[in-house]
Design a protein around this motif. Structure first.
Motif, PDB file in Angstrom:
ATOM      1  N   ILE A 111      76.877 -23.222  93.144  1.00 27.38           N
ATOM      2  CA  ILE A 111      76.036 -23.357  94.260  1.00 27.38           C
ATOM      3  C   ILE A 111      76.080 -22.053  94.807  1.00 27.38           C
ATOM      4  O   ILE A 111      77.164 -21.766  95.563  1.00 27.38           O
ATOM      5  CB  ILE A 111      76.113 -24.499  95.044  1.00 27.38           C
ATOM      6  CG1 ILE A 111      75.902 -25.707  94.455  1.00 27.38           C
ATOM      7  CG2 ILE A 111      75.027 -24.270  96.226  1.00 27.38           C
ATOM      8  CD1 ILE A 111      76.275 -27.032  95.380  1.00 27.38           C
ATOM      9  N   GLU A 112      74.947 -21.134  94.961  1.00 24.71           N
ATOM     10  CA  GLU A 112      75.100 -19.813  95.118  1.00 24.71           C
ATOM     11  C   GLU A 112      76.304 -19.165  94.768  1.00 24.71           C
ATOM     12  O   GLU A 112      76.585 -18.989  93.508  1.00 24.71           O
ATOM     13  CB  GLU A 112      74.954 -19.880  96.870  1.00 24.71           C
ATOM     14  CG  GLU A 112      73.723 -20.375  97.584  1.00 24.71           C
ATOM     15  CD  GLU A 112      73.710 -20.383  98.873  1.00 24.71           C
ATOM     16  OE1 GLU A 112      74.730 -19.896  99.465  1.00 24.71           O
ATOM     17  OE2 GLU A 112      72.701 -20.647  99.501  1.00 24.71           O
ATOM     18  N   GLU A 113      77.395 -18.811  95.702  1.00 27.24           N
ATOM     19  CA  GLU A 113      78.582 -18.178  95.072  1.00 27.24           C
ATOM     20  C   GLU A 113      79.632 -19.051  94.768  1.00 27.24           C
ATOM     21  O   GLU A 113      80.753 -18.459  93.923  1.00 27.24           O
ATOM     22  CB  GLU A 113      79.192 -16.896  96.004  1.00 27.24           C
ATOM     23  CG  GLU A 113      77.957 -15.896  96.269  1.00 27.24           C
ATOM     24  CD  GLU A 113      77.759 -15.032  95.057  1.00 27.24           C
ATOM     25  OE1 GLU A 113      78.623 -15.056  94.364  1.00 27.24           O
ATOM     26  OE2 GLU A 113      76.517 -14.890  94.969  1.00 27.24           O
ATOM     27  N   ASP A 114      79.411 -20.143  95.191  1.00 26.63           N
ATOM     28  CA  ASP A 114      80.681 -21.110  94.720  1.00 26.63           C
ATOM     29  C   ASP A 114      80.582 -21.666  93.446  1.00 26.63           C
ATOM     30  O   ASP A 114      79.560 -21.974  92.767  1.00 26.63           O
ATOM     31  CB  ASP A 114      80.644 -22.447  95.951  1.00 26.63           C
ATOM     32  CG  ASP A 114      80.769 -21.778  97.239  1.00 26.63           C
ATOM     33  OD1 ASP A 114      81.723 -20.929  97.145  1.00 26.63           O
ATOM     34  OD2 ASP A 114      80.355 -22.520  98.220  1.00 26.63           O
ATOM     35  N   ILE A 115      81.712 -22.026  92.874  1.00 20.86           N
ATOM     36  CA  ILE A 115      81.807 -22.666  91.319  1.00 20.86           C
ATOM     37  C   ILE A 115      82.816 -23.435  91.147  1.00 20.86           C
ATOM     38  O   ILE A 115      84.170 -23.278  91.704  1.00 20.86           O
ATOM     39  CB  ILE A 115      81.873 -21.464  90.225  1.00 20.86           C
ATOM     40  CG1 ILE A 115      81.856 -21.928  88.965  1.00 20.86           C
ATOM     41  CG2 ILE A 115      83.236 -20.601  90.632  1.00 20.86           C
ATOM     42  CD1 ILE A 115      81.670 -20.809  87.926  1.00 20.86           C
ATOM     43  N   TRP A 116      82.761 -24.731  90.732  1.00 20.61           N
ATOM     44  CA  TRP A 116      83.698 -25.834  90.223  1.00 20.61           C
ATOM     45  C   TRP A 116      83.700 -25.881  88.679  1.00 20.61           C
ATOM     46  O   TRP A 116      82.457 -25.498  88.082  1.00 20.61           O
ATOM     47  CB  TRP A 116      83.388 -27.084  90.880  1.00 20.61           C
ATOM     48  CG  TRP A 116      83.333 -27.040  92.541  1.00 20.61           C
ATOM     49  CD1 TRP A 116      84.273 -27.366  93.356  1.00 20.61           C
ATOM     50  CD2 TRP A 116      82.100 -26.670  93.263  1.00 20.61           C
ATOM     51  NE1 TRP A 116      83.782 -27.092  94.680  1.00 20.61           N
ATOM     52  CE2 TRP A 116      82.548 -26.610  94.583  1.00 20.61           C
ATOM     53  CE3 TRP A 116      80.814 -26.087  93.023  1.00 20.61           C
ATOM     54  CZ2 TRP A 116      81.615 -26.320  95.648  1.00 20.61           C
ATOM     55  CZ3 TRP A 116      79.868 -25.772  94.098  1.00 20.61           C
ATOM     56  CH2 TRP A 116      80.317 -25.908  95.353  1.00 20.61           C
ATOM     57  N   LEU A 139      87.495 -26.095  92.048  1.00 20.32           N
ATOM     58  CA  LEU A 139      86.953 -25.074  92.951  1.00 20.32           C
ATOM     59  C   LEU A 139      87.708 -23.864  92.250  1.00 20.32           C
ATOM     60  O   LEU A 139      88.906 -23.998  92.623  1.00 20.32           O
ATOM     61  CB  LEU A 139      86.949 -25.175  94.491  1.00 20.32           C
ATOM     62  CG  LEU A 139      86.598 -24.004  95.311  1.00 20.32           C
ATOM     63  CD1 LEU A 139      85.274 -23.885  94.971  1.00 20.32           C
ATOM     64  CD2 LEU A 139      86.884 -24.336  96.769  1.00 20.32           C
ATOM     65  N   LEU A 140      86.931 -23.040  91.927  1.00 16.22           N
ATOM     66  CA  LEU A 140      87.463 -21.886  91.285  1.00 16.22           C
ATOM     67  C   LEU A 140      87.393 -20.461  92.299  1.00 16.22           C
ATOM     68  O   LEU A 140      86.587 -20.513  92.763  1.00 16.22           O
ATOM     69  CB  LEU A 140      86.743 -21.620  89.864  1.00 16.22           C
ATOM     70  CG  LEU A 140      86.850 -22.296  88.825  1.00 16.22           C
ATOM     71  CD1 LEU A 140      86.104 -21.937  87.513  1.00 16.22           C
ATOM     72  CD2 LEU A 140      88.466 -22.531  88.338  1.00 16.22           C
ATOM     73  N   ASP A 141      88.280 -19.435  92.092  1.00 13.63           N
ATOM     74  CA  ASP A 141      88.212 -18.619  92.807  1.00 13.63           C
ATOM     75  C   ASP A 141      88.127 -17.456  91.825  1.00 13.63           C
ATOM     76  O   ASP A 141      88.547 -17.141  90.651  1.00 13.63           O
ATOM     77  CB  ASP A 141      89.768 -18.081  93.313  1.00 13.63           C
ATOM     78  CG  ASP A 141      89.794 -16.782  93.960  1.00 13.63           C
ATOM     79  OD1 ASP A 141      88.867 -16.033  93.910  1.00 13.63           O
ATOM     80  OD2 ASP A 141      90.569 -16.476  94.852  1.00 13.63           O
ATOM     81  N   ARG A 142      86.735 -16.833  91.720  1.00 13.88           N
ATOM     82  CA  ARG A 142      86.141 -15.852  90.676  1.00 13.88           C
ATOM     83  C   ARG A 142      87.112 -14.781  90.425  1.00 13.88           C
ATOM     84  O   ARG A 142      87.255 -14.156  89.622  1.00 13.88           O
ATOM     85  CB  ARG A 142      84.857 -15.499  90.936  1.00 13.88           C
ATOM     86  CG  ARG A 142      83.923 -16.292  90.852  1.00 13.88           C
ATOM     87  CD  ARG A 142      82.382 -16.031  91.024  1.00 13.88           C
ATOM     88  NE  ARG A 142      81.313 -16.845  91.110  1.00 13.88           N
ATOM     89  CZ  ARG A 142      80.766 -17.330  89.990  1.00 13.88           C
ATOM     90  NH1 ARG A 142      80.956 -16.945  88.882  1.00 13.88           N
ATOM     91  NH2 ARG A 142      79.796 -18.201  90.128  1.00 13.88           N
ATOM     92  N   PRO A 152      79.475 -19.548  84.594  1.00 11.86           N
ATOM     93  CA  PRO A 152      78.004 -19.231  84.937  1.00 11.86           C
ATOM     94  C   PRO A 152      77.912 -18.671  86.501  1.00 11.86           C
ATOM     95  O   PRO A 152      78.791 -18.517  87.196  1.00 11.86           O
ATOM     96  CB  PRO A 152      77.707 -20.638  84.853  1.00 11.86           C
ATOM     97  CG  PRO A 152      78.596 -21.485  84.305  1.00 11.86           C
ATOM     98  CD  PRO A 152      79.701 -20.674  84.547  1.00 11.86           C
ATOM     99  N   VAL A 153      76.910 -17.964  86.252  1.00  9.43           N
ATOM    100  CA  VAL A 153      76.273 -17.676  87.945  1.00  9.43           C
ATOM    101  C   VAL A 153      74.973 -17.972  88.056  1.00  9.43           C
ATOM    102  O   VAL A 153      74.170 -18.326  86.760  1.00  9.43           O
ATOM    103  CB  VAL A 153      76.320 -16.156  88.125  1.00  9.43           C
ATOM    104  CG1 VAL A 153      77.533 -15.603  88.021  1.00  9.43           C
ATOM    105  CG2 VAL A 153      75.684 -15.516  87.031  1.00  9.43           C
TER     106      VAL A 153
END
Length: 275
Positions: A111-116, A139-142, A152-153
């Motif tokens: 979702i936008e910049e957040d990624i799980w 929850l990932l820290d890119r 993904p983005v």
């Protein structure tokens, strides 16, 4: 035939890591132990005076409701959801190990910049615990990822990059009943080349400049499928690259995991993704 929504490299590394973890555990213990073809109902679209423009107009955009998609490229298959309203993307893939036998599934949610990411291992009880991988959303820290291109983005509402492929065609033929055909140029630009993870564009030679495609627009006016018929070249066998978009307005909206269903990704998750 995708935007930068990741590749199967991550899931292959996960399966390899799982096998390695299992082997280590066994040695130390001293003993062993998605039909996505729905295209709606109703009357087929009428022939268009400008088939290419009509086909491009059917490609999903930011005004569309949430929908599902699937892509098949050689041995790689992805399933997912797109929710333009939230700039949300969900992408699922799986890999089966034969020896030992188990299946590993991985789902990313953006979702936008957040990624799980969520991992599910089936067929071998206890393996997921051995790998220290939670069953909840993580929850990932890119910034902790060695190669951010492996996850993904959200770029836009066309995850299979169908519009970019269609635009490379000099002309598009309206074959009636919502079906269109043409020839795509896979050498058109760097972005097009990067869309294909299993196709050796250089090996195709001149054939890469004229790859036949068939597109179907559903009665609802949305692009339902795009199929590229890639010819054989050298050791590369002929293959079909297929993207399907469906369930417009019927797919669930994408929201951030909350409460007990989510946690920060542990070190084991980054080990998995970084290989």
């Amino acid at each position: 035939m995708t935007q930068r929504i990741g590749s199967a490299a991550s899931i292959r590394r996960v399966a390899a890591l799982a096998t390695a973890v299992l082997a280590t555990t066994v040695l130390s213990a001293g003993c062993g132990t998605g039909d996505a073809s729905s295209e709606g109902t109703g009357a087929a679209p009428s022939p268009s005076a400008d088939p290419k423009a009509a086909l491009l107009a059917a490609v999903p955009d930011e005004k569309d409701p949430a929908f599902r998609f699937s892509t098949v490229e050689g041995g790689e298959k992805f399933d997912g959801l797109v929710d333009p309203a939230t700039q949300g993307l969900e992408l699922s893939m799986s890999e089966k190990s034969q020896d030992p036998e188990f299946t590993m599934g991985m789902t990313f949610r953006v979702i936008e910049e957040d990624i799980w990411v969520r991992v599910k291992i089936t067929g071998m009880p206890g393996l997921q615990d051995m790998m220290k991988l939670p069953k909840r959303w993580m929850l990932l820290d890119r910034t902790k990822l060695d190669d951010a291109s492996e996850v993904p983005v959200y770029q836009n509402a066309d995850p299979a990059n169908t519009a970019a492929v269609i635009r490379t065609a000099e002309t598009v033929e309206d074959r009636g009943n919502g079906t269109y055909g043409g020839f795509a140029d896979l050498t058109a630009n760097a972005d097009i080349r990067a869309s294909f993870s299993t196709v050796d564009v250089d090996a195709l030679g001149d054939a890469a400049k004229k790859v036949p495609f068939t597109a179907v627009v559903g009665p609802d006016g949305n692009l339902a499928s795009l199929t590229l018929d890639v010819p054989a070249a050298g050791k590369q066998k002929a293959m079909k690259l297929v993207a399907k978009y469906y369930d417009f307005g019927k797919a669930p909206k994408i929201s951030a995991p909350t409460g007990a269903e989510v946690q920060k990704a542990p070190a084991s998750a980054y080990e998995m993704l970084n290989g």
